[in-house]
Design a protein around this motif. Structure first.
Motif, PDB file in Angstrom:
ATOM      1  N   ARG A  80       0.822  -1.206   0.000  1.00 21.50           N
ATOM      2  CA  ARG A  80       0.000   0.000   0.000  1.00 21.50           C
ATOM      3  C   ARG A  80       0.862   1.264   0.000  1.00 21.50           C
ATOM      4  O   ARG A  80       0.624   2.229   0.735  1.00 21.50           O
ATOM      5  CB  ARG A  80      -0.985   0.009   1.183  1.00 21.50           C
ATOM      6  CG  ARG A  80      -1.954  -1.172   1.151  1.00 21.50           C
ATOM      7  CD  ARG A  80      -3.039  -1.057   2.201  1.00 21.50           C
ATOM      8  NE  ARG A  80      -3.960   0.038   1.911  1.00 21.50           N
ATOM      9  CZ  ARG A  80      -4.967  -0.013   1.050  1.00 21.50           C
ATOM     10  NH1 ARG A  80      -5.191  -1.132   0.355  1.00 21.50           N
ATOM     11  NH2 ARG A  80      -5.757   1.014   0.868  1.00 21.50           N
ATOM     12  N   ILE A  93     -14.662  -1.367  -9.971  1.00 20.91           N
ATOM     13  CA  ILE A  93     -13.811  -1.256  -8.783  1.00 20.91           C
ATOM     14  C   ILE A  93     -12.584  -0.407  -9.094  1.00 20.91           C
ATOM     15  O   ILE A  93     -12.114  -0.352 -10.233  1.00 20.91           O
ATOM     16  CB  ILE A  93     -13.363  -2.640  -8.265  1.00 20.91           C
ATOM     17  CG1 ILE A  93     -12.505  -3.370  -9.311  1.00 20.91           C
ATOM     18  CG2 ILE A  93     -14.564  -3.483  -7.849  1.00 20.91           C
ATOM     19  CD1 ILE A  93     -11.835  -4.620  -8.780  1.00 20.91           C
ATOM     20  N   GLU A 133      -6.905  -0.068  -6.593  1.00 26.24           N
ATOM     21  CA  GLU A 133      -6.369  -0.558  -5.324  1.00 26.24           C
ATOM     22  C   GLU A 133      -7.145  -1.758  -4.782  1.00 26.24           C
ATOM     23  O   GLU A 133      -6.661  -2.479  -3.901  1.00 26.24           O
ATOM     24  CB  GLU A 133      -6.352   0.551  -4.277  1.00 26.24           C
ATOM     25  CG  GLU A 133      -7.719   1.044  -3.851  1.00 26.24           C
ATOM     26  CD  GLU A 133      -7.621   2.169  -2.837  1.00 26.24           C
ATOM     27  OE1 GLU A 133      -7.443   1.873  -1.637  1.00 26.24           O
ATOM     28  OE2 GLU A 133      -7.715   3.339  -3.244  1.00 26.24           O
ATOM     29  N   ASP A 134      -8.332  -2.001  -5.331  1.00 21.52           N
ATOM     30  CA  ASP A 134      -9.144  -3.143  -4.911  1.00 21.52           C
ATOM     31  C   ASP A 134      -9.104  -4.283  -5.925  1.00 21.52           C
ATOM     32  O   ASP A 134      -9.832  -5.265  -5.783  1.00 21.52           O
ATOM     33  CB  ASP A 134     -10.598  -2.703  -4.710  1.00 21.52           C
ATOM     34  CG  ASP A 134     -10.734  -1.642  -3.637  1.00 21.52           C
ATOM     35  OD1 ASP A 134     -10.089  -1.794  -2.584  1.00 21.52           O
ATOM     36  OD2 ASP A 134     -11.461  -0.659  -3.862  1.00 21.52           O
TER      37      ASP A 134
END
Length: 405
Positions: free
Chosen positions: A112, A139, A142-143
């Motif tokens: 992250r 989405i 990052e997902d």
């Protein structure tokens, strides 16, 4: 006159992620450039911006430095400049240095880290077509499942950020050229955010009645069959490729304005018939492939003519087309020989190209590696080897002088 790549060029990529900690030792840097020179390497590619958006040099842009990675993975580089250090030593050894810039990737899911977490509106939006009994979904990157967090090539702030980095390298570093990597969309499912819809509808002069089903829906199979093309798919595919071509033109202008005699090039995969999925047409605009998904004017989106040279990844363990066929590969270009033939057809004689090898494909098989190198050097302007870490792991430095002379 634009710079040119010479026939017989031997290019070695120095990936920071794989080599950064070892090369924090200046003696290891000297060892690398001296080994490269002795092995007849002519060009070193040195990472300036890695696939997660971090830069290896002293930048005044918003890009984080590699030493800022969470967990202190590259803390040995705090206050230091990998690009400048390695470029200086390589030049002293008589090597040409090309700085690599991973363009549209600005974060990593695993730790992250990256600018994409601060600028969430930059992130690509993925379209997840509906499976039977399910609803479609959208989405943010990052997902998703891709470790590198891709950002939308259309976002004006994204483009400005990449161009600022290119301009900074051109103005402050004595590199002999730049190469763009990840100058693309992540895959066929991105980007389907509001900005992309707005720009595409402006492009076609109409609203998309069924978004995004009129572009494509989910198929029932694998490979080509995993999606079903809608009526707008050919125009969508060309439009995405034109977005990338326009950025390439902007990047070239940003670099060449300051460094008109330096090399401007791009790395892509050689699997041209599938590369539309990344929103890229790396062929010459003079090349009309006649592929079934392409619009009649798709060739206009080709950007090879903008480059001084192109590197195409012939990343296959099979060297010869016959080997690929015998191993059940679905097409001739799933081989080094076939990838080179595909590359030559697509650039259509307009620019030089260098066939490129992924050394891990030849682990424990140095004879196959030797055949692959010979094929690249015979059929293209040279060979690019990715990456130097495998020369270390496999102790293959001793093989190179005879292969590259």
């Amino acid at each position: 006159m634009s710079a040119r790549i010479e026939k017989g060029s031997n290019v070695l990529w120095v990936d920071f992620l794989a080599n950064g900690n070892r090369l924090a030792d200046p003696q290891e840097q000297l060892k690398l450039v001296n080994q490269a020179k002795a092995a007849h390497i002519t060009h070193l590619i040195v990472d300036a911006k890695i696939p997660y958006g971090h830069v290896t040099f002293a930048s005044s842009t918003a890009a984080p430095h590699v030493s800022e990675w969470s967990g202190g993975r590259f803390s040995a580089w705090a206050g230091r400049d990998f690009l400048r250090e390695l470029t200086g030593k390589a030049h002293e050894a008589g090597l040409t240095v090309v700085a690599n810039i991973d363009v549209f990737a600005e974060g990593t899911i695993r730790s992250r880290d990256g600018l994409a977490y601060d600028r969430k509106d930059w992130q690509v939006t993925y379209y997840q077509p509906a499976a039977e009994g399910e609803a479609q979904a959208f989405i943010k990157a990052e997902d998703g499942h891709e470790d590198s967090i891709f950002v939308n090539p259309l976002h004006p702030e994204v483009r400005a950020h990449q161009l600022a980095i290119i301009h900074e390298i051109a103005g402050n570093y004595p590199v002999d050229g730049i190469v763009l990597d990840r100058c693309r969309y992540p895959n066929v499912y991105g980007d389907f955010g509001d900005l992309s819809r707005e720009r595409f509808e402006a492009h076609i002069g109409a609203e998309v009645e069924r978004w995004p089903e009129d572009i494509f829906t989910r198929g029932s199979g694998e490979g080509k069959e995993r999606i079903h093309h809608g009526a707008l798919f050919p125009e969508w595919t060309k439009w995405r490729a034109m977005n990338i071509k326009q950025f390439v033109q902007e990047a070239k202008a940003a670099f060449k304005t300051l460094r008109p005699d330096a090399l401007f090039c791009i790395y892509v995969g050689s699997w041209y018939p599938l590369y539309y999925e990344e929103g890229v047409n790396w062929a010459s605009a003079t090349y009309e492939a006649g592929l079934d998904w392409a619009s009649p004017t798709y060739h206009e989106s080709g950007y090879a003519d903008e480059l001084d040279f192109l590197m195409t990844g012939c990343y296959y363990p099979e060297v010869y087309k016959e080997e690929a066929a015998n191993n059940g590969r679905p097409a001739f270009w799933y081989s080094v020989e076939g990838g080179i033939e595909m590359s030559a057809a697509a650039v259509n004689g307009q620019i030089p190209f260098i066939a490129s090898l992924y050394l891990q494909d030849y682990e424990n098989n140095p004879d196959q590696f030797a055949k692959a190198v010979a094929m690249c050097r015979e059929r293209s302007h040279g060979v690019m080897l990715f990456d130097v870490c495998y020369l270390e792991y496999y102790q293959w430095w001793g093989l190179l002088p005879a292969l590259l002379k």
